[in-house]
Design a protein around this motif. Structure first.
Motif, short mmCIF file in Angstrom:
data_model
loop_
_atom_site.label_atom_id
_atom_site.label_comp_id
_atom_site.label_asym_id
_atom_site.label_seq_id
_atom_site.Cartn_x
_atom_site.Cartn_y
_atom_site.Cartn_z
N TRP A 18 0.84 -1.15 0.14
CA TRP A 18 -0.22 -0.05 0.19
C TRP A 18 1.01 1.30 0.09
N PHE A 19 2.09 1.31 0.17
CA PHE A 19 3.03 2.43 0.21
C PHE A 19 2.81 3.29 -1.14
N ILE A 20 3.05 2.71 -2.09
CA ILE A 20 3.22 3.43 -3.35
C ILE A 20 1.86 3.99 -3.98
N PRO A 21 0.73 3.16 -3.66
CA PRO A 21 -0.66 3.92 -3.97
C PRO A 21 -1.02 5.10 -3.02
N PHE A 22 -0.66 4.75 -1.85
CA PHE A 22 -0.76 5.99 -0.73
C PHE A 22 0.10 7.11 -0.86
N ASP A 23 1.29 6.91 -1.43
CA ASP A 23 2.12 7.97 -1.92
C ASP A 23 1.60 8.69 -2.87
N ILE A 24 1.04 8.21 -3.99
CA ILE A 24 0.36 8.89 -5.23
C ILE A 24 -0.93 9.64 -4.79
N PHE A 25 -1.55 8.79 -3.96
CA PHE A 25 -2.72 9.48 -3.55
C PHE A 25 -2.46 10.85 -2.95
N ILE A 26 -1.50 10.90 -1.96
CA ILE A 26 -1.27 12.20 -1.17
C ILE A 26 -0.60 13.28 -2.12
N LEU A 27 0.30 12.81 -3.02
CA LEU A 27 0.72 13.76 -3.99
C LEU A 27 -0.40 14.34 -4.94
N SER A 28 -1.39 13.40 -5.19
CA SER A 28 -2.58 13.98 -5.87
C SER A 28 -3.18 15.01 -5.16
N CYS A 29 -3.49 14.67 -3.83
CA CYS A 29 -4.19 15.67 -2.95
C CYS A 29 -3.59 16.81 -2.79
N ASN A 30 -2.14 16.94 -2.66
CA ASN A 30 -1.37 18.06 -2.74
C ASN A 30 -1.45 18.93 -3.99
N LEU A 32 -3.78 19.06 -6.25
CA LEU A 32 -4.98 19.70 -6.31
C LEU A 32 -5.15 20.94 -5.31
N SER A 33 -4.77 20.79 -4.28
CA SER A 33 -4.65 21.83 -3.35
C SER A 33 -3.89 22.94 -3.75
N VAL A 34 -2.56 22.71 -4.23
CA VAL A 34 -1.82 23.70 -4.84
C VAL A 34 -2.44 24.49 -5.96
N THR A 35 -3.20 23.75 -7.07
CA THR A 35 -3.61 24.29 -8.13
C THR A 35 -4.82 25.02 -7.66
N ILE A 36 -5.71 24.76 -6.72
CA ILE A 36 -6.80 25.78 -6.30
C ILE A 36 -6.31 26.70 -5.50
N ALA A 37 -5.21 26.77 -4.99
CA ALA A 37 -4.81 27.80 -4.22
C ALA A 37 -4.15 28.87 -5.35
N MET A 72 4.87 19.81 0.91
CA MET A 72 4.47 18.52 1.06
C MET A 72 4.51 17.52 -0.13
N ILE A 73 4.49 18.30 -1.46
CA ILE A 73 5.03 17.44 -2.57
C ILE A 73 6.49 17.13 -2.51
N LEU A 272 -5.66 15.39 3.23
CA LEU A 272 -7.34 15.81 3.14
C LEU A 272 -7.62 17.05 3.83
N SER A 273 -6.98 17.13 4.90
CA SER A 273 -7.52 18.49 5.53
C SER A 273 -7.20 19.71 4.95
N LYS A 274 -5.92 19.57 4.13
CA LYS A 274 -5.49 20.72 3.61
C LYS A 274 -6.15 20.94 2.34
N LEU A 275 -6.83 19.98 1.72
CA LEU A 275 -7.90 20.07 0.62
C LEU A 275 -9.05 20.82 1.09
#
Length: 308
Positions: A18-30, A32-37, A72-73, A272-275
């Motif tokens: 589960w390491f790599i899928p979770f890493d990719i998920f966290i990167l994706s959230c970041n 998205l947060s950066v894009t919105i900001a 975080m990215i 998730l909280s940042k998003l």
């Protein structure tokens, strides 16, 4: 810089499925947060109606969220690289990423505190215009940014940001110590508790205004500002609720009971909280929301030969 310590001396890297899928998920959230900001900052800068003191503070919150996301990215990119290569190592960049993540996380929290302080002066001292001025708020913003860069240096230059092999990150080693308590207070305790104290004071103050003979326009303004600071409290509550696992693991570390992959798990909820924060910040800021809606084309409907 002081010598750096490796928590785990093992040479074998265990990569769970589960390491790599979770890493990719966290990167994706970041991302998205950066894009919105970035989009919100562009709108704040480009729209002249957003050039007000409250929007200056909202822009500072967007900027701190943007920089936090970038930090975080960097952290998760280094983790993902090590997980993909199944290697373990740390360098100056890893240490800097750990330090910078603390700086930017604190910057986001203190940006909300600055909004609360501004609302306090508007309600309690409405005629002390110097405290409401743009220059004064810029001064407060600069002081906050200097503080968030300085306070983590206590554990940066004493070698307490260490490489955690299990989580593949460089972080402050969580254990019952002055440094960890100091970090928790500066990062979360001071800004969050101060915001709640300001909110409690203002609630009582507005209730007294209701009981006393107060000019209607003053009372309406106070209620409006109280509504805004209530939204700030909700934002902080979202951060505390979603990041509860991080707080729980921090307390568990005092008794050496934290999970093996505590940072990996905590980062999921943190991102998730940042998003949630950047989306809620947009929804709660009426002026920014109205500004964005102006550039969204309105749909047209055709009935027969008539266009509505």
């Amino acid at each position: 810089m002081a010598s750096l310590v490796v928590i785990d001396n093992s040479t074998k890297t265990i990569v769970e499925p589960w390491f790599i899928p979770f890493d990719i998920f966290i990167l994706s959230c970041n991302v998205l947060s950066v894009t919105i900001a970035i989009l919100l900052l562009i709108r704040i800068i480009s729209d002249k109606t957003c050039r007000t003191v409250p929007m200056l503070l909202v822009g500072n919150s967007c900027f701190s969220t943007l920089i936090f996301g970038i930090a975080m990215i960097l952290v998760i990119s280094l983790t993902l690289e090590k997980d993909l290569k199944q290697i373990q190592y740390y360098d100056t960049l890893c240490i800097f990423a750990g330090y910078f993540s603390h700086v930017t996380c604190a910057a986001q929290n203190y940006s909300f505190l600055l909004q609360a302080i501004y609302r306090y002066f508007l309600i309690v001292h409405p005629f002390r215009f110097v405290w409401h001025s743009c220059r004064m708020q810029i001064l407060f913003i600069c002081i906050a940014w200097v503080f968030v860069f300085v306070f983590p240096m206590l554990y940066l230059f004493t070698g307490q940001i260490v490489y955690n092999v299990n989580n593949q990150v460089c972080e402050l080693h969580h254990k019952l110590s002055f440094t960890v308590i100091y970090m928790g207070l500066c990062l979360f305790g001071i800004p969050i508790s101060t915001i709640n104290i300001i909110y409690s004071i203002l609630v009582r103050y507005v209730k007294k205004m209701n009981a006393n003979v107060t000019p209607n326009n003053t009372l309406v303004r106070a209620r409006r500002e109280l509504k805004m600071i209530r939204r700030t409290v909700i934002l902080i509550s979202i951060v505390c609720t979603v990041c509860f696992p991080f707080q729980l693991f921090l307390v568990m570390s005092f008794f050496n009971r934290e999970p093996k992959y505590n940072f990996r798990i905590a980062y999921i909820f943190g991102e998730l909280s940042k998003l949630c924060v950047i989306i809620t910040l947009f929804l709660f800021t009426d002026q920014l929301k109205a500004s964005v809606m102006k550039i969204i084309p309105k749909p047209t409907y055709t009935i027969g030969t008539t266009t509505l």
